[in-house]
Design a protein around this motif. Structure first.
Motif, PDB file in Angstrom:
ATOM      1  N   CYS B  64      -0.947  -5.974  -5.572  1.00  0.00           N
ATOM      2  CA  CYS B  64      -0.765  -5.067  -4.438  1.00  0.00           C
ATOM      3  C   CYS B  64      -0.583  -3.650  -4.966  1.00  0.00           C
ATOM      4  O   CYS B  64       0.020  -3.450  -6.009  1.00  0.00           O
ATOM      5  N   THR B  73      -2.987  -4.756   0.221  1.00  0.00           N
ATOM      6  CA  THR B  73      -3.014  -6.136  -0.291  1.00  0.00           C
ATOM      7  C   THR B  73      -4.395  -6.407  -0.916  1.00  0.00           C
ATOM      8  O   THR B  73      -5.353  -5.664  -0.680  1.00  0.00           O
ATOM      9  N   TYR B 125       3.786 -14.325   2.902  1.00  0.00           N
ATOM     10  CA  TYR B 125       3.834 -13.361   4.022  1.00  0.00           C
ATOM     11  C   TYR B 125       4.204 -14.097   5.299  1.00  0.00           C
ATOM     12  O   TYR B 125       5.014 -13.647   6.103  1.00  0.00           O
ATOM     13  N   THR B 158       5.120  -9.287  10.895  1.00  0.00           N
ATOM     14  CA  THR B 158       5.703 -10.182   9.884  1.00  0.00           C
ATOM     15  C   THR B 158       7.182  -9.850   9.689  1.00  0.00           C
ATOM     16  O   THR B 158       7.676  -8.847  10.205  1.00  0.00           O
ATOM     17  N   THR B 160      10.880 -10.028   6.986  1.00  0.00           N
ATOM     18  CA  THR B 160      11.398 -10.025   5.610  1.00  0.00           C
ATOM     19  C   THR B 160      12.885 -10.365   5.639  1.00  0.00           C
ATOM     20  O   THR B 160      13.523 -10.319   6.684  1.00  0.00           O
ATOM     21  N   SER B 197      10.301  -9.447  -0.761  1.00  0.00           N
ATOM     22  CA  SER B 197       8.965 -10.052  -0.700  1.00  0.00           C
ATOM     23  C   SER B 197       8.301  -9.670   0.613  1.00  0.00           C
ATOM     24  O   SER B 197       8.949  -9.704   1.660  1.00  0.00           O
ATOM     25  N   SER B 198       7.033  -9.326   0.553  1.00  0.00           N
ATOM     26  CA  SER B 198       6.256  -8.914   1.733  1.00  0.00           C
ATOM     27  C   SER B 198       6.867  -7.699   2.420  1.00  0.00           C
ATOM     28  O   SER B 198       6.665  -7.489   3.619  1.00  0.00           O
ATOM     29  N   HIS B 201       3.111  -3.899   3.676  1.00  0.00           N
ATOM     30  CA  HIS B 201       1.730  -4.349   3.447  1.00  0.00           C
ATOM     31  C   HIS B 201       0.867  -3.908   4.616  1.00  0.00           C
ATOM     32  O   HIS B 201       1.374  -3.290   5.577  1.00  0.00           O
ATOM     33  N   ASN B 261       1.627 -11.019  -3.627  1.00  0.00           N
ATOM     34  CA  ASN B 261       2.683 -10.675  -2.679  1.00  0.00           C
ATOM     35  C   ASN B 261       3.355  -9.381  -3.130  1.00  0.00           C
ATOM     36  O   ASN B 261       3.673  -9.212  -4.307  1.00  0.00           O
TER      37      ASN B 261
END
Lengths: 592, 592
Positions: B64, B73, B125, B158, B160, B197-198, B201, B261
Motif C-alpha cells: 500500500c 491499495t 479490510y 469499512t 477499524t 490495520s485498514s 485506504h 493491508n
C-alpha cells in the motif's frame, strides 16, 4: 536500530574453562592462551559491532542490484570488505604458505560467529571464498594453488560454489551443465547454475567459480560429475588478469532475506574452466567445501539467534508494560519492564540456554576439526563427520525458532521492519535450506553417518557420554541437575538408534521416517552434554574462588533451565521415532 | 504462482458428519443442510480461488502506498472488494435488520477460512469491519446502529479498531489519547494510534474508526478508558457524508508481511467522536470485538497453513528428485517425485494432520459461539470463553510452524519470493502477534479463564472428555488408536491444571511460568478430541457403506498419525510445566 555485542566473555569461558584449548596437544593450540584469544576476539568483536552490524539493515533494505551485467552491493559494503581484508580477517585459519594466519579453526569459528551475527549476508562473501579456497588447497595442483590461493586468502578475489541447476538441487546426478575438453587441457563449460551466493558483485577484482559439470561420455548420474575452476577473468601466466570469461550473471533472485548477498543465476556460455582434482570425482572435491560449509551454516543459526536474543533482551529490560504479578518492581515508573513477566522470562531463557549450549557444541565441533586436520586424529574425524549434519540441522532449526521467539518479545514492533527483528528471522530462515536442506541432513545422519565404519563413531559417542557420566558420578553437585537428565536423554538416543537397527534393515522407511526427530534428539543430547561439561567447569571455577562469581552462577542456572525445560524433548522425539514408518508412509500419494 | 483450492469436502465432513449441524436445535441451524452449505461453500470457494488468490502475490509485491494523505491499495483490490460486496459476502452471519444474511457464525467461519487462506491481507479490510460492526451492534444506540450498520454490513464503509499507542500495546492503561466532552454530547479526540490495520485506504467511501481514549478527569489506568466512534467523514443527519474529520494517516508501516493491508499510524487532531457504550467502560465494548477477532485470528493461522500445505503438496508430487529408498517408483522419469521420501511425508503428514484437526476445532468453536449467542447457552459461552485463547494462540503458533514446514518442502525455491511460499510464512507470522500476542493469550488462559466462575468451565471441559471416552469405551475400533491416546493426553492436561492449583496460589509465577506450555497442551488435547470425534464419524460412514470410502480411510490414517506423532507432545509440555517457576524466574534481570 538493532545492535550487536560480541559474546567474548562466553567464548573465553568455553575455550578456556571448558575445552582447555591451550593445554591440548593439537598443533597450534599451545598458542591459544587466554591473553591471545582475548586479543583476537576483542578486535573481531569491535569490527563486528562497529563496522558490520550497522551495515546489516542497510544490506537488507538496499539489497543487490544488477545493471548491465554488473552487480552493485549495498552502500558501505565495499569499504567494509576492504577493512576486513586489511585487518587480515579473511584467512585467519588458513595456512601461512599462501598468506593465511594459520590459527586453529576453533578460533576462526569463534570469529566467524561474530561476523555472521553482525551481518550474515556480508560475511557470506568471505565465507564462500574460504570454502572455495579450502577445496583448491586440498584438491588443486601446485600451479592452481599458486595462481588462486594468495588472492583468495586475502579476498582480493572471492569464490563461489556452483551446484544447483533449475531442475536439480539435492539430486545432482540430474545435472546438465557440460564441460567439453579442449586440446590445451582446459574445458569449455556450458549450462546454467542457480542460487549462486556471491555469484557476481563489485567488491573483488576477480571471482573464482567452482563449478560442477559433466564431461560428455563420462558415467551417468552423480558418478560422472567433475569439478572445475572457472574464473570470471582468465588469469594470465604472470598472475595478472586477462580476458573476461564466458560466465555472466543472468539475474539476481528476490529472496525472503540475506538481501545484502547477491544470489545469482549464473550462465556459462562456453566459459573456460580447468579441472580441479580428478575427472568424475567432482563430488569428493565438492564435499571438502560442503562439510566445512555445513558447519559454518550451523554457526549462522546460532549467530542469528544470539543477535536476535541480545536485542530482545534489551527491549525486555527497557519496555514498560504491565506490572509483575508478585508486586510492583518499578514503583517510580508507569509500569514494570517486560522482563518481570514469567512468560517473557520463559522465552528469554529458552533462547539463552539454547545459544550458550549451541556455542559450546559449535566450538567443540571446531576443536574436533582441528584434532582431525592438525592432529590427524581419525577418531576425531569420525566423530565430527557424524555430528556435522546435527550441527547443521539442529542449530539452524533451533536457531531460527529462537529468532522467532526474540521477534515475539517485541510484540507488534517485531513485525515492523524498522525495528530489525524481522530481518533476523528472515536471514536465519535460509540456513535451514542451503548447503543441503535440513531433511537431507537428517537423511545423511541416519542413512549414512550412523552406519559409517560399522557404526563405530556413534558407538564412540555413546561411550564418551558413558565415560563422562562415570568419571563424575561421585559429584553430588552435578548429579541431580545435570548427570541424571543427561543419562536419561542419552538413553532415549540409544533407544532410537536401537529401533533403527532393529527395524531399518527390514524396512529402511522405518529409520528414515524418524530421521528428522533423530537429528533433533541427537542435538539435544549434544547440548545436554555441553551443559553438563559447562556446569562442571563452573563448579570448578566457583570452588577455586573465582572473582567472577556472578558469571558462573548464572551459567549454572541457565544450564539447569536447559536440563529441566529443553532436554525432556528427547522423550517426545523417541516416541515419534518408535511409531515407525506406518503412520508416515501409510497413505498413497493420491490420498493426500 | 501459488494457487488456492477451497477445502469444501473437508468442511462438509466436519459440518455434517462430525458436528451434525442441521440436526441441532440452535436457532438457524435447521437450514444448514448439506445442499445449502455446499452451495454457499462452493460459491465462496470459487471467489477465493479465482478472485482473491491471484491477488495475493500482487498485494505482497505492490503493498500500500501513502501519497498526500491518500492510501492506494494494490492493483485489483478495489474491483475485487466490489465483487465481494456485491456477492453479499460481507455480512453473511450478521442480522437481517441491517442488511446481513443472518446465517450462523459456523458457516461464516468456514467462508472466512477460505477468504483468509486465499488472501489474508485483503480479507482483513472486511474482517475489521465485521468486528467494528459487531461492537456497534452490541453496544451502540439505536441511532448509531441505524447510522453506521447498513453501510458497514455492506462494506461500503469499512471499520477499524484503535487500541495501541507507541508506548503501550498490551498495557492499555498507559494510554494517552484524550477525548474532551463537547456541549453537543460529542467528544474531541486527540492523540496518536499505531498498528491500525485498514486504517486508511481507497476502497470505501467512509471509514468508521473505533477508538479507545480517556475522558479527562476519569479514573486512572484501564478503568478510565472509553470507546468512541470516529468516522473519517462526519455522517450528516440524512445519512450522507459531510465534513472530513480530523483523523489522518501519518504513515504506513513497512512490515514483514500482509503488505496488501495498510497498517497505519493514525493521528487524531481534535477529531469528532461519539461515545460507544458507557463512559469508562470502553474495554468491555472493545472486548466484544477482541474475542471475535481472536477467534478470527486463530482461523488465519489455520488458513495460511492450509494454503501453504496445498502448494507444498503439489510441489512434492511434481518435483523429481532422488529415488525412493525402497525401489524406484517413477521408472520412466529421471527421478522419483519428492513425495516418495519419508522425511517429506513426515512433513506433509505433520501439516495435514494439524490442519484437519484445527479446522474441526475451529468449526466446533464457531458452533459454540452460535449456541451461546443464538441459543443463549451459558455453558457454551463459558466453554468458548475458556478456549478462545487456545484457538488464537495454539492455531497461530502451529499454523505458522506449518507454513515453515511447507516452505521447506520447496528447498531453495521456498526462499525465493517468486514461488510464493515465503509470503505464506511472512503473512502467517503476524497472527501470533496481533489481537494480543500469544504470550498474552497464555496469560489470559491461565491467569483468568481457568479460574473463571470457580473453574467451572475447565471442569466442564474435562467432564466432556470423560463422557466422550465413556460413551465410546466399548468401541474397539476407536480404543487403541484414538481413545487411549486422548485419555493419556487429557490426563497430562489435568495434571497441569492440578499443578497450577497446588502451586499457583502460593506463587503465581509457578502457574504463569507454565502458561505458554499449558496453552499448547490444551490445544493438543482439543485436536486429539476432534480427531477422536472425526474417527468415530469416519467409522460410522464406512460402516454405513459410504460411496466415498477413500475419503474416510484417509481421514482415519491422518488421525492415527496425529495421535501417534503429534499428541505425545503433551508429556513434554507437562514436564516443562511441572518444573515450576524456579528455572524460569531464578536469575536476576541483571544476570541475563
Amino acid at each position: 536500530m538493532p545492535s550487536y555485542t560480541a559474546p567474548t566473555r562466553d567464548m573465553q569461558f568455553i575455550l578456556h574453562d571448558v575445552l582447555n584449548v591451550s593445554e591440548q596437544d593439537t598443533p597450534g593450540y599451545s598458542e591459544l592462551d587466554r591473553e591471545f584469544t582475548s586479543a583476537v576476539l576483542e578486535e573481531a568483536g569491535k569490527i563486528s559491532s562497529e563496522v558490520l552490524s550497522p551495515l546489516n539493515p542497510v544490506g537488507d533494505s538496499e539489497g543487490c542490484v544488477l545493471e548491465n551485467g554488473v552487480v552493485r552491493t549495498p552502500k558501505g559494503f565495499k569499504a567494509a570488505f576492504d577493512q576486513v581484508r586489511e585487518g587480515g580477517w579473511t584467512a585467519l585459519d588458513l595456512p601461512e604458505e599462501y598468506g593465511g594466519q594459520n590459527m586453529p579453526y576453533v578460533l576462526g569459528t569463534a570469529v566467524g560467529e561474530m561476523f555472521s551475527g553482525a551481518n550474515q549476508a556480508f560475511t557470506m562473501y568471505q565465507g564462500l571464498t574460504h570454502g572455495a579456497a579450502s577445496a583448491i588447497l586440498v584438491h588443486g595442483s601446485d600451479q592452481q594453488k599458486e595462481t588462486y590461493l594468495p588472492k583468495m586468502f586475502s579476498c582480493e578475489w572471492t569464490g563461489t560454489m556452483n551446484l544447483t541447476e533449475p531442475h536439480c538441487g539435492t539430486d545432482l546426478g540430474l545435472m546438465r551443465t557440460k564441460a567439453e575438453p579442449q586440446e590445451d587441457g582446459s574445458y569449455l563449460l556450458t549450462g546454467q547454475k542457480i542460487f549462486i551466493s556471491s555469484g557476481e558483485h563489485d567488491m573483488a577484482d576477480n571471482i573464482v567459480h567452482l563449478v560442477l559439470a559433466k564431461i560428455p561420455g563420462g558415467p551417468d548420474g552423480i558418478k560422472g560429475v567433475s569439478l572445475f575452476i572457472v574464473p570470471k577473468f582468465i588469469v594470465k601466466d604472470d598472475g595478472s588478469l586477462g580476458d573476461r570469461n564466458g560466465v555472466t550473471c543472468g539475474k539476481i533472485e528476490e529472496k525472503m532475506g540475506i538481501h545484502g548477498n547477491s544470489t545469482c543465476v549464473m550462465n556459462y556460455d562456453g566459459a573456460t574452466g580447468w579441472l580441479l582434482g580428478e575427472e568424475h570425482k567432482g563430488m569428493r572435491a565438492m564435499f571438502t567445501m560442503m562439510n566445512e560449509a555445513r558447519i559454518g551454516v550451523g554457526m549462522q543459526g546460532l549467530a542469528q539467534a544470539e543477535v536476535a536474543y541480545q536485542n530482545a533482551l534489551a527491549y525486555a529490560k527497557d519496555r514498560l508494560q504491565g506490572r509483575a504479578v508478585t508486586g510492583t518492581e518499578n514503583p517510580n515508573g508507569p509500569a514494570d519492564p517486560l522482563i518481570v513477566h514469567p512468560d517473557i522470562r520463559r522465552s528469554l531463557m529458552d533462547q539463552k540456554s539454547f545459544i550458550e549450549g549451541a556455542r559450546a557444541f559449535m566450538l567443540w565441533g571446531a576443536e574436533l576439526i582441528d584434532r582431525s586436520h592438525r592432529g590427524e586424529d581419525a577418531d576425531a574425524e569420525g566423530l565430527i563427520s557424524l555430528m556435522t549434519p546435527v550441527i547443521k540441522g539442529f542449530l539452524t532449526d533451533e536457531g531460527y525458532d529462537m529468532t522467532v521467539l526474540a521477534q515475539q518479545v517485541y510484540g507488534g514492533h517485531g513485525y515492523i521492519e524498522e525495528w530489525g527483528m524481522s530481518q533476523f528471522t528472515r536471514d536465519a530462515r535460509i540456513a535451514m535450506i542451503y548447503e543441503g536442506a535440513n531433511g537431507v541432513q537428517a537423511l545423511d545422519l541416519v542413512g549414512r553417518k550412523l552406519a559409517q565404519d560399522s557404526g563405530k563413531h556413534v558407538m564412540a559417542f555413546f561411550e564418551m557420554i558413558k565415560t563422562f557420566l562415570k568419571e563424575n558420578e561421585g559429584d553430588e553437585a552435578l548429579k541431580k541437575d545435570f548427570l541424571d537428565p543427561l543419562k536419561a536423554a542419552s538413553k532415549d538416543l540409544q533407544a532410537s538408534a536401537m529401533f533403527f537397527m532393529q527395524n531399518g534393515m527390514k524396512n529402511p522407511n522405518a529409520a528414515l521416517a524418524g530421521s528428522y526427530d533423530f537429528m533433533h534428539l541427537f542435538g539435544h543430547v549434544c547440548l545436554g552434554l555441553m551443559w553438563a561439561r559447562m556446569a562442571k567447569a563452573s563448579h570448578a571455577a566457583l570452588e577455586a574462588g573465582t572473582t567472577d562469581e556472578a558469571f558462573y552462577k548464572t551459567k549454572l542456572a541457565t544450564g539447569r533451565f536447559y536440563m529441566k525445560r529443553r532436554l525432556p524433548a528427547t522423550a517426545l522425539h523417541l516416541a515419534r521415532i518408535e511409531s515407525g514408518a506406518e503412520p508416515v508412509m501409510e497413505l498413497d500419494a493420491e490420498a493426500f
